[in-house]
Design a protein around this motif. Structure first.
Motif, mmCIF file in Angstrom:
data_model
loop_
_atom_site.group_PDB
_atom_site.id
_atom_site.type_symbol
_atom_site.label_atom_id
_atom_site.label_comp_id
_atom_site.label_asym_id
_atom_site.label_seq_id
_atom_site.Cartn_x
_atom_site.Cartn_y
_atom_site.Cartn_z
ATOM 1 N N MET A 1 7.135 -0.452 11.280
ATOM 2 C CA MET A 1 6.049 -0.539 10.397
ATOM 3 C C MET A 1 5.921 1.051 9.473
ATOM 4 S SD MET A 1 2.401 -1.961 10.596
ATOM 5 C CE MET A 1 2.711 -3.524 10.885
ATOM 6 N N GLN A 2 5.977 0.949 8.188
ATOM 7 C CA GLN A 2 5.675 1.919 7.464
ATOM 8 C C GLN A 2 4.445 2.735 7.677
ATOM 9 O OE1 GLN A 2 6.458 1.293 3.290
ATOM 10 N NE2 GLN A 2 8.683 0.865 3.918
ATOM 11 N N HIS A 3 4.512 4.213 7.439
ATOM 12 C CA HIS A 3 3.286 4.867 7.911
ATOM 13 C C HIS A 3 2.063 4.480 7.018
ATOM 14 C CE1 HIS A 3 0.600 8.369 8.660
ATOM 15 N NE2 HIS A 3 0.390 8.519 7.238
ATOM 16 N N SER A 4 2.274 4.395 5.430
ATOM 17 C CA SER A 4 1.418 3.764 4.692
ATOM 18 C C SER A 4 0.787 2.522 5.035
ATOM 19 C CB SER A 4 1.834 3.645 3.157
ATOM 20 O OG SER A 4 3.042 2.626 3.119
ATOM 21 N N ALA A 5 1.420 1.419 5.593
ATOM 22 C CA ALA A 5 0.980 0.159 5.997
ATOM 23 C C ALA A 5 0.114 0.403 7.361
ATOM 24 C CB ALA A 5 1.957 -0.511 6.343
ATOM 25 N N ILE A 6 0.388 1.357 8.261
ATOM 26 C CA ILE A 6 -0.453 1.650 9.477
ATOM 27 C C ILE A 6 -1.594 2.189 8.937
ATOM 28 C CG2 ILE A 6 -0.564 3.104 11.460
ATOM 29 C CD1 ILE A 6 2.687 2.835 11.673
ATOM 30 N N SER A 7 -1.823 3.091 8.055
ATOM 31 C CA SER A 7 -2.928 3.710 7.390
ATOM 32 C C SER A 7 -3.845 2.742 6.955
ATOM 33 C CB SER A 7 -2.497 4.799 6.308
ATOM 34 O OG SER A 7 -3.789 5.362 5.880
ATOM 35 N N GLU A 8 -3.281 1.911 6.017
ATOM 36 C CA GLU A 8 -4.232 0.702 5.442
ATOM 37 C C GLU A 8 -4.807 -0.168 6.632
ATOM 38 O OE1 GLU A 8 -4.724 0.379 2.511
ATOM 39 O OE2 GLU A 8 -3.274 1.552 1.359
ATOM 40 N N LEU A 9 -3.904 -0.310 7.609
ATOM 41 C CA LEU A 9 -4.634 -1.128 8.882
ATOM 42 C C LEU A 9 -5.648 -0.463 9.492
ATOM 43 C CD1 LEU A 9 -1.236 -2.782 10.237
ATOM 44 C CD2 LEU A 9 -3.264 -4.021 9.014
ATOM 45 N N SER A 10 -5.536 1.018 9.557
ATOM 46 C CA SER A 10 -6.389 1.388 10.480
ATOM 47 C C SER A 10 -7.818 1.678 9.581
ATOM 48 C CB SER A 10 -5.893 3.017 10.815
ATOM 49 O OG SER A 10 -5.843 3.781 9.587
ATOM 50 N N ILE A 11 -7.467 1.542 8.193
ATOM 51 C CA ILE A 11 -8.841 1.716 7.384
ATOM 52 C C ILE A 11 -9.637 0.251 7.473
ATOM 53 C CG2 ILE A 11 -9.499 1.808 5.175
ATOM 54 C CD1 ILE A 11 -7.434 3.776 4.208
ATOM 55 N N LEU A 12 -8.774 -0.509 7.633
ATOM 56 C CA LEU A 12 -9.407 -1.939 7.577
ATOM 57 C C LEU A 12 -10.248 -2.107 8.948
ATOM 58 C CD1 LEU A 12 -6.760 -4.730 6.434
ATOM 59 C CD2 LEU A 12 -8.926 -4.036 5.295
ATOM 60 N N LEU A 13 -9.683 -1.765 10.106
ATOM 61 C CA LEU A 13 -10.124 -1.693 11.280
ATOM 62 C C LEU A 13 -11.557 -0.780 11.252
ATOM 63 C CD1 LEU A 13 -7.252 -1.704 13.858
ATOM 64 C CD2 LEU A 13 -8.651 -3.556 13.113
ATOM 65 N N VAL A 14 -11.443 0.261 10.851
ATOM 66 C CA VAL A 14 -12.608 1.205 10.739
ATOM 67 C C VAL A 14 -13.598 0.555 9.775
ATOM 68 C CG1 VAL A 14 -13.458 3.714 10.054
ATOM 69 C CG2 VAL A 14 -11.090 3.483 11.503
ATOM 70 N N LEU A 15 -12.951 0.285 8.853
ATOM 71 C CA LEU A 15 -14.335 -0.471 7.993
ATOM 72 C C LEU A 15 -14.909 -1.570 8.536
ATOM 73 C CD1 LEU A 15 -12.518 -0.487 4.362
ATOM 74 C CD2 LEU A 15 -14.660 0.622 5.008
ATOM 75 N N ALA A 16 -14.058 -2.546 9.142
ATOM 76 C CA ALA A 16 -14.860 -3.492 9.729
ATOM 77 C C ALA A 16 -15.825 -3.296 10.968
ATOM 78 C CB ALA A 16 -13.658 -4.641 10.762
ATOM 79 N N PHE A 49 -10.934 9.320 10.744
ATOM 80 C CA PHE A 49 -10.671 8.045 10.946
ATOM 81 C C PHE A 49 -10.403 7.149 9.699
ATOM 82 C CE2 PHE A 49 -13.505 9.478 14.450
ATOM 83 C CZ PHE A 49 -12.619 9.127 15.494
ATOM 84 N N ILE A 50 -10.982 7.618 8.218
ATOM 85 C CA ILE A 50 -10.400 6.857 7.141
ATOM 86 C C ILE A 50 -9.950 7.945 6.462
ATOM 87 C CG2 ILE A 50 -11.479 5.860 4.989
ATOM 88 C CD1 ILE A 50 -13.803 4.591 6.746
ATOM 89 N N GLY A 51 -8.708 7.758 5.862
ATOM 90 C CA GLY A 51 -7.983 8.524 5.147
ATOM 91 C C GLY A 51 -7.901 8.137 3.703
ATOM 92 N N GLN A 52 -7.116 8.748 2.848
ATOM 93 C CA GLN A 52 -6.924 8.201 1.425
ATOM 94 C C GLN A 52 -6.297 7.146 1.153
ATOM 95 O OE1 GLN A 52 -8.745 10.038 -1.051
ATOM 96 N NE2 GLN A 52 -9.688 10.973 0.439
ATOM 97 N N SER A 53 -6.688 6.208 0.422
ATOM 98 C CA SER A 53 -5.910 4.890 -0.019
ATOM 99 C C SER A 53 -6.196 4.392 -1.546
ATOM 100 C CB SER A 53 -6.250 4.012 1.029
ATOM 101 O OG SER A 53 -5.880 2.608 0.613
ATOM 102 N N ALA A 54 -5.287 3.981 -2.157
ATOM 103 C CA ALA A 54 -5.581 3.509 -3.507
ATOM 104 C C ALA A 54 -5.917 2.185 -3.400
ATOM 105 C CB ALA A 54 -4.169 3.463 -4.174
#
Length: 388
Positions: A1-16, A49-54
């Protein structure tokens, strides 16, 4: 899995996690949920725990526009027009005092335009939460909602002008934006009058569009259609989207007030999903490392104290009508312009019009104002009944 996809998933989990936990922390600390969500964002962003994401930024922007739409649903234009004329005059005088003081402070500080927009800014977003605790029979609170609604419309209009001025300067594009703003407002007035006549002659159209027995959720669908259509128009006219979103919400409140549960349904979706994402995102833009830098915390405290004091002092014009304690409660209830203060700071900072330190000061001041005002409202209300 690409790094950007992992970053997006981590943001979703932290937001949840943040969205789920925030109400419990708010109940435990007795602080409104919005400041808790911003603080969450500050801490989670600082520790990585939350990075930059468009995508995160885009959804947060939609959350903010939807929040302004919800704020509009608190304003019934027809009820506002029918308000007691003395109350309306006092509310307008109160708002005028704030802008006069802001103008004087702006001239003194050599930052007239920014001060004129920031200091009197109003928002009914947090104010509306007071009804849950104090009920809908408090005269000071009902009047605060009227003054706050008028003040919010003025604040959003000024925010629109500020955004255009920052983007275009004194060029022809600025006057073009002003022309489109006036045109949009005129069209809204004609639209309001037209719908008022149409629904007066054919009241069943409202029921057809939003039936009482609605298994297809037509009320939500129409509300969303109006919201997105207005956003599209504002983008096309290159105007501030928050103005269109707010007016769209007020049209829903004005013409479809037979659907008493609609604001609750719209709010449940917004405050349970989109709006928390916006507040957490705002928190992630604040770097804790800047908090104790010169010009951040001290400016935040000064701004908070100044904005609260002028609102409470100006509210004393209601003393003959409400008495001392209710007048103070009126002023304190309008001292929590969290959403629009954040909006003004974000627009000015993104355009490079204010430094990062001042942007952080605005965000921190917006949080402090809510916390301090809520505490003072509880204390003043306690004194009112204690000393009766």
């Amino acid at each position: 899995m690409q790094h950007s996809a992992i970053s997006e998933l981590s943001i979703l989990l932290v937001l949840a996690f943040a969205i789920f936990v925030s109400p419990y922390l708010a109940k435990f600390t007795r602080i409104p949920i919005a400041p808790i969500e911003i603080i969450f964002g500050i801490i989670l962003g600082y520790f990585g725990f939350i990075g930059q994401s468009a995508t995160f930024k885009l959804v947060a922007e939609v959350g903010f526009f939807y929040l302004m739409f919800l704020a509009g649903t608190e304003i019934d234009i027809r009820a506002l027009i029918k308000t007691d004329k003395q109350v309306l005059r006092l509310a307008l005088l109160y708002i005028s005092i704030l802008y006069i003081v802001a103008g004087v402070a702006g001239v003194w500080s050599n930052a007239l335009f920014l001060t004129f927009v920031v200091v009197p800014v109003m928002s009914v977003g947090v104010l509306s939460t007071l009804f849950k605790e104090y009920g809908k029979n408090e005269p000071w609170l009902n009047t605060a909602m009227i003054a706050g609604g008028i003040g919010e419309v003025i604040s959003i209009a000024l925010l629109t002008l500020m955004s255009a001025y920052i983007e275009f300067g004194s060029s022809a594009e600025l006057f073009s934006s002003i022309y489109y703003l006036i045109l949009f407002i005129v069209l809204c007035v004609f639209g309001f009058k037209g719908l008022e006549v149409l629904f007066w002659w054919y009241p069943n159209i409202k029921i057809l569009l939003m039936p009482h027995d609605d298994k297809a959720e037509k009320d939500i669908r129409l509300s969303m259609a109006l919201f997105f259509s207005t956003v599209a128009v504002m983008i096309y006219l290159n105007l501030e989207i928050v103005l269109g979103a707010f007016i769209a919400g007020s049209f829903i409140a004005t013409f479809f007030n037979h659907k008493k549960d609609l604001p609750h349904k719209l709010g449940s979706f917004g405050f349970g999903f989109l709006v928390p994402i916006f507040f957490v995102y705002i928190g992630t833009t604040v770097d804790l490392g800047y908090l104790f830098m010169p010009g951040v915390l001290d400016n935040a405290i000064k701004l908070m104290i100044f904005m609260v004091i002028i609102r409470v002092v100006a509210s004393l014009i209601f003393i003959k009508r409400f008495g001392l304690y209710d007048s103070i409660l009126f002023g304190l209830s309008l001292s929590m312009p969290l959403t629009l203060l954040v909006a003004v700071a974000t627009v000015a900072y993104n355009a490079g019009n204010i430094p990062k330190e001042l942007y952080f000061a605005f965000i921190i001041a917006s949080i402090f104002e809510v916390i301090i005002s809520m505490v003072l409202i509880k204390f003043t209300n306690y004194l009112k009944f204690r000393l009766k």
